[in-house]
Design a protein around this motif. Structure first.
Motif, PDB file in Angstrom:
ATOM      1  N   CYS A  68     -14.039 -71.174  56.664  1.00 58.99           N
ATOM      2  CA  CYS A  68     -14.424 -72.104  55.764  1.00 58.99           C
ATOM      3  C   CYS A  68     -13.643 -72.099  54.474  1.00 58.99           C
ATOM      4  N   GLY A  69     -13.090 -70.878  54.112  1.00 57.60           N
ATOM      5  CA  GLY A  69     -12.483 -70.977  52.508  1.00 57.60           C
ATOM      6  C   GLY A  69     -13.377 -70.368  51.749  1.00 57.60           C
ATOM      7  N   HIS A  70     -14.680 -69.718  52.060  1.00 58.33           N
ATOM      8  CA  HIS A  70     -15.584 -69.315  50.977  1.00 58.33           C
ATOM      9  C   HIS A  70     -14.845 -68.136  50.391  1.00 58.33           C
ATOM     10  N   VAL A  71     -14.788 -67.941  49.067  1.00 59.61           N
ATOM     11  CA  VAL A  71     -14.378 -66.847  48.276  1.00 59.61           C
ATOM     12  C   VAL A  71     -15.561 -65.807  47.933  1.00 59.61           C
ATOM     13  N   GLY A  72     -15.444 -64.731  48.483  1.00 57.85           N
ATOM     14  CA  GLY A  72     -16.602 -63.909  47.961  1.00 57.85           C
ATOM     15  C   GLY A  72     -16.070 -62.412  47.585  1.00 57.85           C
ATOM     16  N   CYS A  73     -16.880 -61.422  47.159  1.00 59.03           N
ATOM     17  CA  CYS A  73     -16.456 -60.389  46.775  1.00 59.03           C
ATOM     18  C   CYS A  73     -16.708 -59.152  47.745  1.00 59.03           C
ATOM     19  N   CYS A  74     -15.906 -57.968  47.720  1.00 57.89           N
ATOM     20  CA  CYS A  74     -15.741 -56.970  48.609  1.00 57.89           C
ATOM     21  C   CYS A  74     -16.966 -56.154  48.525  1.00 57.89           C
ATOM     22  N   ASP A  75     -17.213 -55.388  49.361  1.00 56.46           N
ATOM     23  CA  ASP A  75     -18.464 -54.292  49.592  1.00 56.46           C
ATOM     24  C   ASP A  75     -18.475 -53.411  48.379  1.00 56.46           C
ATOM     25  N   SER A  76     -17.263 -53.452  47.639  1.00 60.97           N
ATOM     26  CA  SER A  76     -17.097 -52.286  46.757  1.00 60.97           C
ATOM     27  C   SER A  76     -17.723 -52.961  45.263  1.00 60.97           C
ATOM     28  N   LYS A  91     -20.783 -55.207  43.315  1.00 59.50           N
ATOM     29  CA  LYS A  91     -22.202 -55.219  43.439  1.00 59.50           C
ATOM     30  C   LYS A  91     -22.806 -56.305  44.364  1.00 59.50           C
ATOM     31  N   GLY A  92     -22.458 -57.421  44.206  1.00 54.25           N
ATOM     32  CA  GLY A  92     -23.070 -58.454  45.102  1.00 54.25           C
ATOM     33  C   GLY A  92     -22.614 -58.520  46.510  1.00 54.25           C
ATOM     34  N   LYS A  93     -21.519 -57.935  47.133  1.00 54.68           N
ATOM     35  CA  LYS A  93     -21.075 -57.792  48.479  1.00 54.68           C
ATOM     36  C   LYS A  93     -21.271 -59.119  48.914  1.00 54.68           C
ATOM     37  N   HIS A  94     -20.610 -60.342  48.320  1.00 54.30           N
ATOM     38  CA  HIS A  94     -20.819 -61.702  48.821  1.00 54.30           C
ATOM     39  C   HIS A  94     -19.959 -61.883  49.895  1.00 54.30           C
ATOM     40  N   ALA A  95     -19.105 -61.363  50.178  1.00 55.60           N
ATOM     41  CA  ALA A  95     -18.325 -61.685  51.424  1.00 55.60           C
ATOM     42  C   ALA A  95     -18.881 -61.677  52.599  1.00 55.60           C
ATOM     43  N   THR A  96     -19.621 -60.223  52.734  1.00 57.42           N
ATOM     44  CA  THR A  96     -20.426 -59.634  53.733  1.00 57.42           C
ATOM     45  C   THR A  96     -21.513 -60.408  54.026  1.00 57.42           C
ATOM     46  N   LYS A  97     -21.985 -60.872  52.818  1.00 55.62           N
ATOM     47  CA  LYS A  97     -23.489 -61.633  53.034  1.00 55.62           C
ATOM     48  C   LYS A  97     -22.900 -62.919  53.343  1.00 55.62           C
ATOM     49  N   HIS A  98     -21.882 -63.575  53.352  1.00 55.44           N
ATOM     50  CA  HIS A  98     -21.637 -64.913  53.757  1.00 55.44           C
ATOM     51  C   HIS A  98     -21.321 -64.722  55.249  1.00 55.44           C
ATOM     52  N   PHE A  99     -20.800 -63.482  55.648  1.00 55.01           N
ATOM     53  CA  PHE A  99     -20.631 -63.241  57.118  1.00 55.01           C
ATOM     54  C   PHE A  99     -22.159 -63.360  57.871  1.00 55.01           C
ATOM     55  N   HIS A 100     -22.967 -62.493  57.257  1.00 58.08           N
ATOM     56  CA  HIS A 100     -24.227 -62.646  58.108  1.00 58.08           C
ATOM     57  C   HIS A 100     -25.085 -63.934  57.920  1.00 58.08           C
ATOM     58  N   ALA A 101     -24.746 -64.825  56.944  1.00 58.39           N
ATOM     59  CA  ALA A 101     -25.339 -65.978  56.685  1.00 58.39           C
ATOM     60  C   ALA A 101     -24.849 -67.043  57.780  1.00 58.39           C
ATOM     61  N   GLN A 133     -10.392 -68.420  65.897  1.00 57.57           N
ATOM     62  CA  GLN A 133     -11.576 -69.283  64.844  1.00 57.57           C
ATOM     63  C   GLN A 133     -10.771 -69.362  63.518  1.00 57.57           C
ATOM     64  N   ILE A 134      -9.396 -68.856  63.449  1.00 60.69           N
ATOM     65  CA  ILE A 134      -8.928 -68.902  61.987  1.00 60.69           C
ATOM     66  C   ILE A 134      -8.564 -70.315  61.719  1.00 60.69           C
ATOM     67  N   GLN A 135      -8.764 -70.910  60.810  1.00 61.96           N
ATOM     68  CA  GLN A 135      -8.638 -72.086  60.181  1.00 61.96           C
ATOM     69  C   GLN A 135      -7.721 -72.209  58.819  1.00 61.96           C
ATOM     70  N   GLU A 136      -6.859 -73.318  58.754  1.00 57.70           N
ATOM     71  CA  GLU A 136      -6.210 -73.414  57.411  1.00 57.70           C
ATOM     72  C   GLU A 136      -7.314 -73.720  56.274  1.00 57.70           C
ATOM     73  N   VAL A 137      -7.577 -72.952  55.710  1.00 56.85           N
ATOM     74  CA  VAL A 137      -8.807 -73.169  54.444  1.00 56.85           C
ATOM     75  C   VAL A 137      -8.033 -73.270  53.048  1.00 56.85           C
ATOM     76  N   VAL A 138      -8.813 -74.081  52.246  1.00 59.86           N
ATOM     77  CA  VAL A 138      -8.669 -74.085  50.770  1.00 59.86           C
ATOM     78  C   VAL A 138      -9.957 -73.263  50.078  1.00 59.86           C
ATOM     79  N   PRO A 139      -9.466 -72.497  49.293  1.00 56.52           N
ATOM     80  CA  PRO A 139     -10.354 -71.487  48.528  1.00 56.52           C
ATOM     81  C   PRO A 139     -11.553 -72.243  47.948  1.00 56.52           C
ATOM     82  N   SER A 140     -12.800 -71.775  48.084  1.00 58.20           N
ATOM     83  CA  SER A 140     -13.996 -72.508  47.553  1.00 58.20           C
ATOM     84  C   SER A 140     -13.984 -72.185  46.121  1.00 58.20           C
ATOM     85  N   ALA A 141     -13.479 -71.449  45.551  1.00 58.84           N
ATOM     86  CA  ALA A 141     -13.269 -71.166  43.859  1.00 58.84           C
ATOM     87  C   ALA A 141     -12.259 -70.129  43.640  1.00 58.84           C
ATOM     88  N   PRO A 142     -11.845 -69.986  42.166  1.00 59.59           N
ATOM     89  CA  PRO A 142     -10.755 -69.003  42.073  1.00 59.59           C
ATOM     90  C   PRO A 142     -11.375 -67.736  41.796  1.00 59.59           C
TER      91      PRO A 142
END
Length: 89
Positions: free
Chosen positions: A40-48, A50-60, A10-19
């Motif tokens: 999909c290239g979504h860039v999110g923050c790690c679980d360390s 505050k937002g934990k946005h990478a994991t939230k992206h996975f759950h969504a 399921q790994i794709q060549e992706v373009v980062p969604s943000a810097p």
């Protein structure tokens, strides 16, 4: 015994969604480390962070694999299989 990832296909060549973390940038917040979704290239923050946005992206989205988006780091993580991936080879 090492965990095996069954989602490598399921790994794709992706373009980062943000810097930086897409959500933190919109909210004006900071992050600790960045991760990029390899579906999909979504860039999110790690679980360390505050937002934990990478994991939230996975759950969504159920996109299984992220990679570190930090310079010099070449590893990934499969959320579904709970397996670390080595992209150094």
């Amino acid at each position: 015994m090492a965990q095996v990832c069954t989602h490598i296909d399921q790994i794709q060549e992706v373009v980062p969604s943000a810097p930086g973390c897409e959500e933190c940038l919109k909210l004006g917040e900071s992050w600790v480390h960045l991760r990029i979704c390899l579906t999909c290239g979504h860039v999110g923050c790690c679980d360390s962070s505050k937002g934990k946005h990478a994991t939230k992206h996975f759950h969504a989205t159920n996109h299984p694999i992220i990679a570190s988006f930090e310079k010099g780091e070449d590893w990934g993580w499969c959320y579904i299989d709970q397996a670390e991936l080595d992209f150094s080879e």
